[in-house]
Design an enzyme around this catalytic site. Structure first.
Site, PDB file in Angstrom:
ATOM      1  N   THR A 124       0.825  -1.201   0.000  1.00 21.55           N
ATOM      2  CA  THR A 124       0.000   0.000   0.000  1.00 21.55           C
ATOM      3  C   THR A 124       0.860   1.252   0.000  1.00 21.55           C
ATOM      4  O   THR A 124       1.978   1.259   0.535  1.00 21.55           O
ATOM      5  CB  THR A 124      -0.908   0.013   1.247  1.00 21.55           C
ATOM      6  OG1 THR A 124      -1.507   1.309   1.405  1.00 21.55           O
ATOM      7  CG2 THR A 124      -0.126  -0.288   2.514  1.00 21.55           C
ATOM      8  N   TYR A 146      -1.581   0.451  10.363  1.00 25.68           N
ATOM      9  CA  TYR A 146      -1.763  -0.212   9.078  1.00 25.68           C
ATOM     10  C   TYR A 146      -0.491  -0.112   8.239  1.00 25.68           C
ATOM     11  O   TYR A 146       0.037  -1.122   7.759  1.00 25.68           O
ATOM     12  CB  TYR A 146      -2.948   0.429   8.350  1.00 25.68           C
ATOM     13  CG  TYR A 146      -3.140  -0.048   6.929  1.00 25.68           C
ATOM     14  CD1 TYR A 146      -3.355  -1.392   6.642  1.00 25.68           C
ATOM     15  CD2 TYR A 146      -3.138   0.863   5.866  1.00 25.68           C
ATOM     16  CE1 TYR A 146      -3.541  -1.824   5.337  1.00 25.68           C
ATOM     17  CE2 TYR A 146      -3.329   0.439   4.559  1.00 25.68           C
ATOM     18  CZ  TYR A 146      -3.532  -0.899   4.297  1.00 25.68           C
ATOM     19  OH  TYR A 146      -3.720  -1.318   3.009  1.00 25.68           O
TER      20      TYR A 146
END
Length: 314
Positions: A124, A146
């Site tokens: 990501t 995250y």
């Protein structure tokens, strides 16, 4: 080839599984059907996969000894499964176990596969930090649990390449939109608010945030281009996304234009760790994969609205 797709009933994983099947590969999906969001959408995605002849195994990657449950004749792994996004309902343990421990277990399984050609980790832009406008060579500065745990998972995968134990690479994806987007994500939520006459919760200051909103089909184009380039991409990190930036406000206006109505806005407290700007630097993807995303924001929103109307406005 026989390909394993983890997180196969999720947003991008399901689209990738379908594309791989259409390219003539045998595809096996695995998903734990996490309660992070409603299983209704996941079951909808699963049905689409099953209808195309893609098998789906319900199994949690956090469980050990995956070899006892998964096929032993896998040629390729695309690892989408993860605890996604930035959410107040997700604990650090959720991110740690789903993103790090699960990846470690999957790697242990992969190392036992005699015919494995490549392990493709799906990462990501959150790995870069509050601003993600950089080439892959820039040191990451993740600003959320995250981002931190996805960076760790990425390094676990690439470690195997450095050790010459398996070929692997990692793809950092940017702000993906389109049909099947998760219900808590921006565009699905905007569309739902528009059709149901509800206020969209806009985080304070986020209207001016810049994003590389990338249509899911363009992302999948880059993902599947890895196949056949194992030697070229081994050990590499590659950004996938569009170079075109749009503000959150422009995203709201795109949905309003497609649906033809204004969306009420409810301003809410800003989220810690939310990125201020993402702009995909895809020079490396262009060079290695001949990657060239083409779908405009408005085209992507139209396709997502059409999907929503078919599945949720019956």
């Amino acid at each position: 080839m026989k390909i394993l797709v983890t997180g196969a009933v999720g947003f991008i994983g399901s689209h990738t599984a379908e594309r791989l099947k259409s390219l003539g590969h045998e595809v096996v999906g695995i998903d734990n059907f996490s309660p992070y969001y409603s299983k209704v959408l996941k079951k909808l995605n699963e049905k689409a996969l099953l209808d195309k002849g893609i098998s789906v195994i319900e199994k949690d990657l956090r469980d050990e000894n995956l070899l006892a449950f998964l096929p032993k004749d896998i040629d390729y792994i695309f690892h989408f499964a993860a605890q996604p996004g930035i959410s107040k309902t997700s604990t650090f343990e959720d991110y740690f176990t789903n993103n790090i421990l699960a990846t470690k277990n999957l790697l242990d399984y992969a190392l036992q596969l005699p015919d494995l050609k490549m392990f493709v980790n799906i990462a990501t832009s959150s790995i870069y930090g509050l601003e993600a406008t950089f080439p892959e060579s820039v040191a990451p500065k993740p600003a959320s649990h995250y981002g931190v745990t996805k960076l760790t998972a990425e390094q676990l995968v690439l470690q195997k390449s450095r050790e010459k134990l398996m070929k692997s690479c990692s793809l950092r994806l940017y702000s993906v939109i389109g049909p099947r987007e998760r219900p808590e994500k921006m565009y699905t939520k905007l569309i739902a608010c528009a059709f149901n006459n509800k206020a969209f919760p806009l985080y304070d200051g986020s209207a001016t945030h810049l994003r590389s909103f990338t249509y899911v089909g363009d992302i999948v184009d880059g993902v599947v281009r890895i196949i056949g380039k194992e030697d070229l991409v081994d050990g590499e990190i590659i950004n996938l996304g569009t170079e075109v930036e749009h503000t959150t406000q422009e995203g709201i206006e795109a949905v309003e234009a497609v649906i033809g109505k204004s969306i009420k806005i409810d301003h809410v407290e800003a989220r810690a760790g939310d990125q201020l700007r993402t702009k995909a630097n895809i020079d490396k993807a262009r060079k290695l994969l001949a990657y060239n995303p083409q779908t405009t924001l408005l085209e992507g929103v139209r396709k997502q609205v059409a999907w929503y109307e078919v599945n949720f406005l019956k």
